[in-house]
Motif scaffolding. Structure first.
Motif, mmCIF file in Angstrom:
data_model
loop_
_atom_site.group_PDB
_atom_site.id
_atom_site.type_symbol
_atom_site.label_atom_id
_atom_site.label_comp_id
_atom_site.label_asym_id
_atom_site.label_seq_id
_atom_site.Cartn_x
_atom_site.Cartn_y
_atom_site.Cartn_z
ATOM 1 N N SER A 18 0.823 -1.215 0.000
ATOM 2 C CA SER A 18 0.000 0.000 0.000
ATOM 3 C C SER A 18 0.853 1.259 0.000
ATOM 4 O O SER A 18 0.396 2.335 -0.400
ATOM 5 N N GLN A 19 2.123 1.120 0.436
ATOM 6 C CA GLN A 19 3.008 2.278 0.496
ATOM 7 C C GLN A 19 3.870 2.445 -0.755
ATOM 8 O O GLN A 19 4.538 3.472 -0.912
ATOM 9 N N LEU A 20 3.861 1.451 -1.661
ATOM 10 C CA LEU A 20 4.718 1.523 -2.840
ATOM 11 C C LEU A 20 4.526 2.801 -3.658
ATOM 12 O O LEU A 20 5.507 3.462 -4.015
ATOM 13 N N PRO A 21 3.284 3.185 -4.003
ATOM 14 C CA PRO A 21 3.138 4.367 -4.860
ATOM 15 C C PRO A 21 3.168 5.701 -4.117
ATOM 16 O O PRO A 21 3.108 6.745 -4.750
ATOM 17 N N ALA A 137 -0.545 -7.294 -3.651
ATOM 18 C CA ALA A 137 0.055 -6.471 -4.703
ATOM 19 C C ALA A 137 -1.007 -5.797 -5.563
ATOM 20 O O ALA A 137 -0.759 -4.731 -6.135
ATOM 21 N N ILE A 138 -2.184 -6.405 -5.657
ATOM 22 C CA ILE A 138 -3.288 -5.793 -6.407
ATOM 23 C C ILE A 138 -3.965 -4.721 -5.580
ATOM 24 O O ILE A 138 -4.135 -3.575 -5.995
ATOM 25 N N ILE A 139 -4.352 -5.111 -4.363
ATOM 26 C CA ILE A 139 -5.131 -4.213 -3.508
ATOM 27 C C ILE A 139 -4.277 -3.066 -2.978
ATOM 28 O O ILE A 139 -4.697 -1.905 -2.970
ATOM 29 N N GLY A 140 -3.050 -3.405 -2.524
ATOM 30 C CA GLY A 140 -2.221 -2.436 -1.816
ATOM 31 C C GLY A 140 -1.902 -1.162 -2.579
ATOM 32 O O GLY A 140 -2.254 -0.063 -2.129
ATOM 33 N N PRO A 141 -1.230 -1.259 -3.753
ATOM 34 C CA PRO A 141 -0.888 -0.025 -4.468
ATOM 35 C C PRO A 141 -2.116 0.792 -4.876
ATOM 36 O O PRO A 141 -2.110 2.025 -4.755
ATOM 37 N N ALA A 142 -3.154 0.111 -5.357
ATOM 38 C CA ALA A 142 -4.370 0.828 -5.754
ATOM 39 C C ALA A 142 -5.012 1.500 -4.544
ATOM 40 O O ALA A 142 -5.443 2.662 -4.610
ATOM 41 N N ALA A 236 -2.572 7.586 -9.046
ATOM 42 C CA ALA A 236 -3.496 6.450 -9.157
ATOM 43 C C ALA A 236 -3.113 5.541 -10.320
ATOM 44 O O ALA A 236 -3.264 4.319 -10.241
ATOM 45 N N PHE A 237 -2.582 6.115 -11.403
ATOM 46 C CA PHE A 237 -2.198 5.301 -12.556
ATOM 47 C C PHE A 237 -0.998 4.414 -12.231
ATOM 48 O O PHE A 237 -0.938 3.254 -12.657
ATOM 49 N N SER A 238 -0.032 4.957 -11.481
ATOM 50 C CA SER A 238 1.111 4.130 -11.082
ATOM 51 C C SER A 238 0.647 2.996 -10.180
ATOM 52 O O SER A 238 1.181 1.883 -10.233
ATOM 53 N N GLY A 239 -0.367 3.259 -9.359
ATOM 54 C CA GLY A 239 -0.941 2.203 -8.530
ATOM 55 C C GLY A 239 -1.566 1.101 -9.364
ATOM 56 O O GLY A 239 -1.421 -0.086 -9.070
#
Length: 382
Positions: A18-21, A137-142, A236-239
């Motif tokens: 969730s913190q990646l982006p 990995a799907i839920i977190g970045p988005a 949001a796009f990078s997520g």
């Protein structure tokens, strides 16, 4: 019970993904330089290494459940601490404390999974655990990107903190300890077992695979949001792009393709995955078109799917129950080291996003060749 452990894996990795982006842009908004941004992104993983190694000792000494619950509560408190950060130095300190506590979680969960798995389906068991990572990995970045855009970055930390606290309560009342610690007089750090685990050729290959995978993810976490920002797209796009590889990986994990993880030699799957990751990074570094960027993340997702279950199954294959905590502690220490090295390299040399992604591809292919060389040397010596 094993499905509840899969759920714990999802939650444990949700914190990181969730913190990646948001971490690199957050650090940038606080006035951090390129080098300091790299340190901030990598500091969590640097501290995580220490937490992983400490956890490995404690998991085998005190049991899986106690360390897992301790880590969940500790991280819950740390996440709230991010909401008080106002300077780059404070953010760096918070990442350090958070990383130490977070290092207790994943080795505990995977030691549980290793104890539950059977010799004939370890690859499949680890594939399902990989699906848990993929879901994160799907839920977190988005989630991180969208919540930051709509509510503000502090709400990312509040929500994940609450989720960790509730999960810790569930673990206390639902999860049953399936491990009885060995009675021993040794009270300090068990360096002899660590040396033994670091000397086993299959485990070394697993550690190299883990290091390489997270090195590229560290570069991706740093460079991709900046590349997208330079192109005029939103966070949001990078997520969405970072979530794409998780979707692809999950499909590989849950479809009949997961049988490959018990049918194909582990190291061959690792090398195949490393090649796919390299292809994905080269494409990311070479093109700007949106559809091609998604194709690149598709390749990265296949690579992730090939590597993760194979390296974790190698750890289970070549560790006993009473040293599995230490084996996974070392394994995730190399995971963490990969993120540190990746983000630090591209931050220290201050390269453009495309150049940073290409550097990741070059390092990945070099490490793939290293594993291949090690396999040949080991086969020749037998």
């Amino acid at each position: 019970m094993i499905y509840f452990v899969y759920f714990i894996v999802v939650i444990a990795f949700l914190d990181t993904f969730s913190q990646l982006p948001i971490i690199a842009p957050f650090a940038q908004s606080l006035g951090a330089s390129s080098l300091v941004i790299g340190l901030i992104v990598g500091m969590y993983s640097l501290a995580n290494m220490g937490g992983n190694i400490i956890a490995g000792q404690w998991i085998d000494k005190f049991g899986r459940k106690r360390i897992l619950v301790l880590g969940m509560f500790f991280v819950s408190v740390c996440l709230v601490g991010y909401t008080f950060v106002t300077t780059p130095s404070q953010l760096l300190t918070m990442r350090l404390i958070h990383g130490l506590g977070g290092g207790l979680l994943v080795p505990s969960a995977f030691a549980f999974l290793g104890d539950y798995s059977r010799s004939g389906n370890r690859g499949k068991t680890m594939a399902f655990s990989g699906a848990g990572v993929g879901i994160s990995a799907i839920i977190g970045p988005a989630f991180g990107a969208l919540v930051t855009k709509s509510l503000g970055i502090v709400w990312v930390f509040y929500i994940i903190s609450a989720l960790f606290f509730v999960t810790a309560i569930f673990i206390l009342f639902i999860l049953k300890e399936n491990y009885t610690p060995k009675q021993t007089k040794q009270t300090g750090f068990n360096s002899s077992e660590i040396k033994k685990l670091l000397g086993l050729p299959p485990l070394i290959n697993a550690y190299i695979g883990a290091f390489s995978l997270m090195l590229t993810l560290g570069i991706l976490a740093y460079m991709l949001p900046l590349k997208i920002a330079e192109a005029g797209q939103s966070v949001a796009f990078s997520g969405m792009l970072l979530s794409t590889f998780g979707i692809v990986a999950i499909l590989v994990f849950v479809l009949p393709t997961n049988k490959l993880f018990d049918q194909v030699k582990r190291e061959k799957m690792v090398i195949t995955g490393m090649v796919f990751v390299c292809i994905g990074l080269v494409i990311l570094s070479s093109f700007e078109q949106i559809i091609i960027l998604f194709i690149a993340m598709f390749f990265y997702g296949i690579g992730f799917a090939c590597i993760f279950p194979s390296v974790t199954a190698l750890v289970i294959d070549h560790s006993t129950k009473h040293e599995r905590g230490k084996a996974f502690g070392l394994f995730y220490a190399f995971f963490s080291l990969g993120v540190v090295v990746g983000s630090f390299i591209v931050g220290a040399i201050n390269v453009a996003p495309n150049q940073g992604l290409l550097i990741g591809a070059v390092i990945m292919i070099c490490l793939a060749l290293t594993i291949q060389w090690r396999i040949r040397v080991n086969e020749t010596s037998q």
